[in-house]
Design a protein around this motif. Structure first.
Motif, mmCIF file in Angstrom:
data_model
loop_
_atom_site.group_PDB
_atom_site.id
_atom_site.type_symbol
_atom_site.label_atom_id
_atom_site.label_comp_id
_atom_site.label_asym_id
_atom_site.label_seq_id
_atom_site.Cartn_x
_atom_site.Cartn_y
_atom_site.Cartn_z
ATOM 1 N N GLN A 36 0.853 -1.194 0.000
ATOM 2 C CA GLN A 36 0.000 0.000 0.000
ATOM 3 C C GLN A 36 0.891 1.248 0.000
ATOM 4 O OE1 GLN A 36 -3.555 -0.162 2.612
ATOM 5 N NE2 GLN A 36 -2.837 -2.189 3.237
ATOM 6 N N GLU A 38 0.582 4.341 -0.662
ATOM 7 C CA GLU A 38 0.095 5.598 -0.092
ATOM 8 C C GLU A 38 0.278 5.611 1.418
ATOM 9 O OE1 GLU A 38 -1.568 9.430 0.049
ATOM 10 O OE2 GLU A 38 -0.620 8.232 -1.523
ATOM 11 N N ARG A 39 0.033 4.490 2.060
ATOM 12 C CA ARG A 39 0.248 4.414 3.509
ATOM 13 C C ARG A 39 1.730 4.480 3.845
ATOM 14 N NH1 ARG A 39 -4.172 0.529 6.591
ATOM 15 N NH2 ARG A 39 -5.991 1.822 6.054
ATOM 16 N N ARG A 41 3.949 6.078 2.177
ATOM 17 C CA ARG A 41 4.324 7.488 2.016
ATOM 18 C C ARG A 41 3.939 8.304 3.245
ATOM 19 N NH1 ARG A 41 2.121 12.137 0.960
ATOM 20 N NH2 ARG A 41 0.021 11.263 0.703
ATOM 21 N N LYS A 42 2.762 8.067 3.771
ATOM 22 C CA LYS A 42 2.299 8.834 4.923
ATOM 23 C C LYS A 42 3.076 8.493 6.191
ATOM 24 C CE LYS A 42 -2.323 9.835 3.212
ATOM 25 N NZ LYS A 42 -3.782 9.789 3.457
#
Length: 333
Positions: A36, A38-39, A41-42
């Motif tokens: 995942q 995007e997770r 990255r966060k």
């Protein structure tokens, strides 16, 4: 930074070979959500914010960061603001947080006032028990209870399944003494409520049993001072075990709560969840101190945060504040 062993996703009584090693190093790869991006990255974005926040050692391994990202619906800025508020609360009230080697808490743990079961409820939630009648008001302070909360929630929040599912709290008020009213000072209620509000857990419920007329009086004093978020999650069952078992199944509770899991709790197994991981808990004391300094639990007197627009707390970053000097920092969970 020291290494922390964290249970990524497993049953509460996971074997040691089911743990993964995570560190707070800035280059540490994110492994929890490799599929995942995007997770990932966060998590990395929040880690950079924490590492650039000040000159203190701050915990920034991925499981710790995920606590705040989960409870903030993966909003990085909101998660960062929540961490900063927690840091500020700790530095103003260090005695309310876990700050000593875990061995020094063994006698307090053995009083069986607060503890987490080694089994989950049917929703996959950890079950946290508070037995108010077991409190010895002649020898215990409200900060002792707060430290017990810190220890047990550190254990539970280091499990990904807990972050996803939540925690169910059972509060037993049988034998609760009127002497407890001396704990209900405005300052204690304010700090305790603030700490509860900042708990990085999205799903938490409170189930009260064995209430009485006297205890209803105490609740009447306390209840208006609690946040709406907490109030909405409180349910009263009195001694109606069938009502309680709708949330906490009978097969993980002992007979005293209408359950079928023996006459009483297996405290040897329960305590072992914490005491068998003494090294992991003690490593947490290295967080919240200045880079290169020895661990300390001294509160900082200089303010470290300011309020920005929208009420979000923002830290002063190292890149722009190289000359910043802190008198000392408290431990970070």
């Amino acid at each position: 930074m020291p290494e922390i062993k964290a249970v990524a996703k497993s049953a509460p009584n996971a074997r040691k070979d089911q743990t993964e090693d995570v560190t707070s190093a800035g280059d540490a790869p994110v492994t929890l959500f490799a599929d995942q991006p995007e997770r990932v990255r966060k998590i990395n974005e929040l880690r950079k914010l924490i590492q650039n926040y000040d000159d203190c050692e701050r915990r920034s391994d991925e499981l710790f960061l995920c606590r705040f990202l989960y409870c903030c619906d993966w909003d990085v800025q909101e998660a960062f603001g929540r961490i900063v508020k927690l840091i500020k609360l700790k530095e103003a009230n260090p005695e309310w947080f876990f700050h000593k080697p875990i061995a020094t808490y063994s006698e307090l743990l053995n009083r069986n006032v607060k503890f987490a079961l080694d089994r989950r409820d049917r929703r996959g939630r950890r079950v946290f028990i508070t037995r108010l009648g077991a409190i010895d008001f002649s020898s215990m302070a409200v900060t002792d209870l707060a430290n017990l909360d810190d220890i047990w929630f550190e254990l539970m929040l280091n499990e990904l399944e807990t972050l996803e599912s939540g925690v169910t709290c059972l509060i037993d008020m049988s034998g609760y003494s009127l002497k407890s009213f001396r704990f209900l000072t405005p300052q204690n209620i304010r700090i305790g409520s603030a700490k509860t509000d900042l708990l990085p857990l999205k799903n938490i419920e409170f189930h009260v049993v064995n209430s009485s007329v006297f205890m209803n009086a105490a609740i009447a004093i306390l209840y208006p001072m609690l946040s709406k978020k907490i109030k909405d999650q409180v349910r009263f069952h009195y001694s109606n075990w069938a009502s309680l078992h709708e949330y906490i199944p009978a097969d993980i509770l002992p007979a005293e709560y209408g359950g079928t899991a023996g006459k009483t709790f297996d405290f040897q197994t329960i305590h072992g969840q914490v005491l068998d991981r003494a090294n992991d808990f003690d490593r947490l004391l290295t967080y919240g101190v200045r880079d290169g300094s020895a661990p300390t639990a001294t509160a900082a007197t200089a303010p470290i945060v300011s309020k920005g627009k929208g009420g979000k707390a923002k830290g002063k970053h190292r890149e722009t504040e190289k000359k910043k000097s802190l008198a000392g920092c408290t431990v970070e969970e």
